[in-house]
Design an enzyme around this catalytic site. Sequence first.
Site, mmCIF file in Angstrom:
data_model
loop_
_atom_site.group_PDB
_atom_site.id
_atom_site.type_symbol
_atom_site.label_atom_id
_atom_site.label_comp_id
_atom_site.label_asym_id
_atom_site.label_seq_id
_atom_site.Cartn_x
_atom_site.Cartn_y
_atom_site.Cartn_z
ATOM 1 N N ASP A 12 0.832 -1.210 0.000
ATOM 2 C CA ASP A 12 0.000 0.000 0.000
ATOM 3 C C ASP A 12 0.866 1.259 0.000
ATOM 4 O O ASP A 12 1.972 1.259 0.548
ATOM 5 C CB ASP A 12 -0.922 -0.031 1.231
ATOM 6 N N GLY A 15 -0.046 5.495 -4.368
ATOM 7 C CA GLY A 15 -0.664 6.784 -4.715
ATOM 8 C C GLY A 15 -0.057 7.924 -3.917
ATOM 9 O O GLY A 15 0.255 8.985 -4.459
ATOM 10 N N ARG A 16 0.136 7.697 -2.621
ATOM 11 C CA ARG A 16 0.717 8.753 -1.768
ATOM 12 C C ARG A 16 2.170 9.019 -2.129
ATOM 13 O O ARG A 16 2.633 10.147 -2.061
ATOM 14 C CB ARG A 16 0.578 8.350 -0.286
ATOM 15 N N ARG A 25 -0.711 9.092 -10.240
ATOM 16 C CA ARG A 25 -0.765 7.882 -9.407
ATOM 17 C C ARG A 25 -0.087 6.689 -10.099
ATOM 18 O O ARG A 25 0.528 5.854 -9.438
ATOM 19 C CB ARG A 25 -2.225 7.531 -9.078
ATOM 20 N N HIS A 29 2.479 3.424 -9.087
ATOM 21 C CA HIS A 29 2.318 1.985 -9.337
ATOM 22 C C HIS A 29 3.536 1.422 -10.077
ATOM 23 O O HIS A 29 3.946 0.293 -9.835
ATOM 24 C CB HIS A 29 1.041 1.723 -10.136
ATOM 25 N N SER A 57 -7.539 -5.537 -5.294
ATOM 26 C CA SER A 57 -8.642 -6.084 -4.510
ATOM 27 C C SER A 57 -9.946 -6.011 -5.300
ATOM 28 O O SER A 57 -10.057 -5.267 -6.286
ATOM 29 C CB SER A 57 -8.793 -5.310 -3.198
ATOM 30 N N TRP A 61 -11.877 -2.040 -8.116
ATOM 31 C CA TRP A 61 -12.594 -1.710 -9.369
ATOM 32 C C TRP A 61 -13.326 -0.379 -9.244
ATOM 33 O O TRP A 61 -13.767 0.165 -10.261
ATOM 34 C CB TRP A 61 -13.605 -2.812 -9.731
ATOM 35 N N ARG A 63 -12.027 2.350 -8.477
ATOM 36 C CA ARG A 63 -11.096 3.441 -8.789
ATOM 37 C C ARG A 63 -11.381 4.004 -10.187
ATOM 38 O O ARG A 63 -12.050 3.355 -10.991
ATOM 39 C CB ARG A 63 -9.660 2.932 -8.703
ATOM 40 N N LEU A 123 10.564 -20.621 -4.962
ATOM 41 C CA LEU A 123 9.554 -19.812 -4.274
ATOM 42 C C LEU A 123 8.250 -19.748 -5.063
ATOM 43 O O LEU A 123 8.260 -19.637 -6.283
ATOM 44 C CB LEU A 123 10.108 -18.396 -4.075
ATOM 45 N N SER A 182 -8.311 -4.798 4.920
ATOM 46 C CA SER A 182 -8.916 -4.468 3.617
ATOM 47 C C SER A 182 -9.294 -5.716 2.821
ATOM 48 O O SER A 182 -8.949 -5.861 1.645
ATOM 49 C CB SER A 182 -7.973 -3.570 2.800
ATOM 50 N N GLU A 193 0.910 -13.187 12.486
ATOM 51 C CA GLU A 193 1.543 -12.035 13.124
ATOM 52 C C GLU A 193 1.475 -10.874 12.133
ATOM 53 O O GLU A 193 1.615 -11.067 10.922
ATOM 54 C CB GLU A 193 3.014 -12.342 13.441
HETATM 55 C C1 IPE Z 1 -5.535 -2.795 -0.269
HETATM 56 O O1 IPE Z 1 -5.174 -1.465 -0.423
HETATM 57 C C2 IPE Z 1 -5.518 -3.493 -1.602
HETATM 58 C C3 IPE Z 1 -4.181 -3.669 -2.194
HETATM 59 C C4 IPE Z 1 -3.039 -3.362 -1.653
HETATM 60 C C5 IPE Z 1 -4.188 -4.280 -3.502
HETATM 61 P P1 IPE Z 1 -6.272 -0.309 -0.592
HETATM 62 O O2 IPE Z 1 -5.509 0.956 -0.718
HETATM 63 O O3 IPE Z 1 -7.195 -0.654 -1.696
HETATM 64 O O4 IPE Z 1 -7.063 -0.396 0.790
HETATM 65 P P2 IPE Z 1 -7.916 0.694 1.559
HETATM 66 O O5 IPE Z 1 -8.930 1.240 0.608
HETATM 67 O O6 IPE Z 1 -6.961 1.765 2.018
HETATM 68 O O7 IPE Z 1 -8.506 -0.035 2.730
HETATM 69 C C1 IPE Z 2 -1.541 0.181 -3.418
HETATM 70 O O1 IPE Z 2 -1.327 1.553 -3.451
HETATM 71 C C2 IPE Z 2 -1.744 -0.391 -4.800
HETATM 72 C C3 IPE Z 2 -3.116 -0.838 -5.081
HETATM 73 C C4 IPE Z 2 -4.097 -0.835 -4.230
HETATM 74 C C5 IPE Z 2 -3.383 -1.319 -6.421
HETATM 75 P P1 IPE Z 2 -2.542 2.572 -3.469
HETATM 76 O O2 IPE Z 2 -2.875 2.881 -4.888
HETATM 77 O O3 IPE Z 2 -3.663 2.099 -2.636
HETATM 78 O O4 IPE Z 2 -1.850 3.853 -2.802
HETATM 79 P P2 IPE Z 2 -2.508 4.880 -1.783
HETATM 80 O O5 IPE Z 2 -3.099 4.090 -0.667
HETATM 81 O O6 IPE Z 2 -3.546 5.631 -2.556
HETATM 82 O O7 IPE Z 2 -1.371 5.737 -1.342
HETATM 83 MG MG MG Z 3 -4.120 2.321 -0.663
#
Ligand code: IPE
Ligand code: IPE
Ligand code: MG
Length: 226
Positions: A12, A15-16, A25, A29, A57, A61, A63, A123, A182, A193
């Site tokens: 995660d 985007g940030r 964004r 990725h 996840s 979809w 997004r 792996l 999530s 853990e």
């Molecule tokens: C969880 O991250 C899904 C993936 C890392 C693929 P999200 O960014 O979608 O989760 P939320 O919306 O912050 O809970």
């Molecule tokens: C995780 O990064 C990648 C996916 C969920 C596909 P994010 O895209 O959720 O990044 P943030 O949470 O917006 O920073």
């Molecule tokens: Mg995220």
Amino acid sequence: MSIPKHVAIIMDGNGRWAKARRLPRLAGHQAGAKAVERTLKAAQEAGISFLTLYAFSTENWTRPQEEINGLMQLLEQTLDRYGEDAAKNNFRLWISGAREPLPQAILGKIDKVVAATAHHTGLTLNLALNYGARQEIIHAANAALNAGEKFLTADILRRYLYHPDLPDPELIIRTSGEERLSNFLLWQAAYSEFYFTPVLWPDFTEKEFQAALTAYAARTRRFGGV
Ligand code: IPE
Ligand code: IPE
Ligand code: MG
């Protein structure tokens, strides 16, 4: 040091990471895809047998379509590269998730790499793609009923999960400072853990991975006992 057999990662913060650099964004990725390669190598070197990576996840979809398209394109490129690397490195590819509504081009590439690496003994990279834990559990329950099971037990349900032979993850890592699942591995995480780090996924390095393993080794797991 005790090394987990199965590590699962909620990748995660892409985007940030991009936002902090005033980039789109998708640039986040793309940088995240490089972190995937680093982590794969680190996991292999650490002697991990199964690495599950949450890539997309069932809720993702929702997004913007442009971001989804970019992610799917990136995934295609990664699958191409992974097909080559997997042959060199003896990796095996598994997918956890529903096929619908993934684009045909992706499904074709997935099938190809999964088949080509099925006999590999290194792996196992289990990509959680179009994955939702609630969907997995419902799917398993329905598949069990369809197969004629009359009464569900934990052992029976497990046989109908996406990968019955995937051991529960001893360690689940989430980057970017969020501390939630999530909809990830709800069944399998019963005694996992957790390791949370503020590091954004594109900044995740081999050293970060090692730090998570060190933290895991210091945990006392009791499984409800004393
Ligand atoms: C969880 O991250 C899904 C993936 C890392 C693929 P999200 O960014 O979608 O989760 P939320 O919306 O912050 O809970
Ligand atoms: C995780 O990064 C990648 C996916 C969920 C596909 P994010 O895209 O959720 O990044 P943030 O949470 O917006 O920073
Ligand atoms: Mg995220």
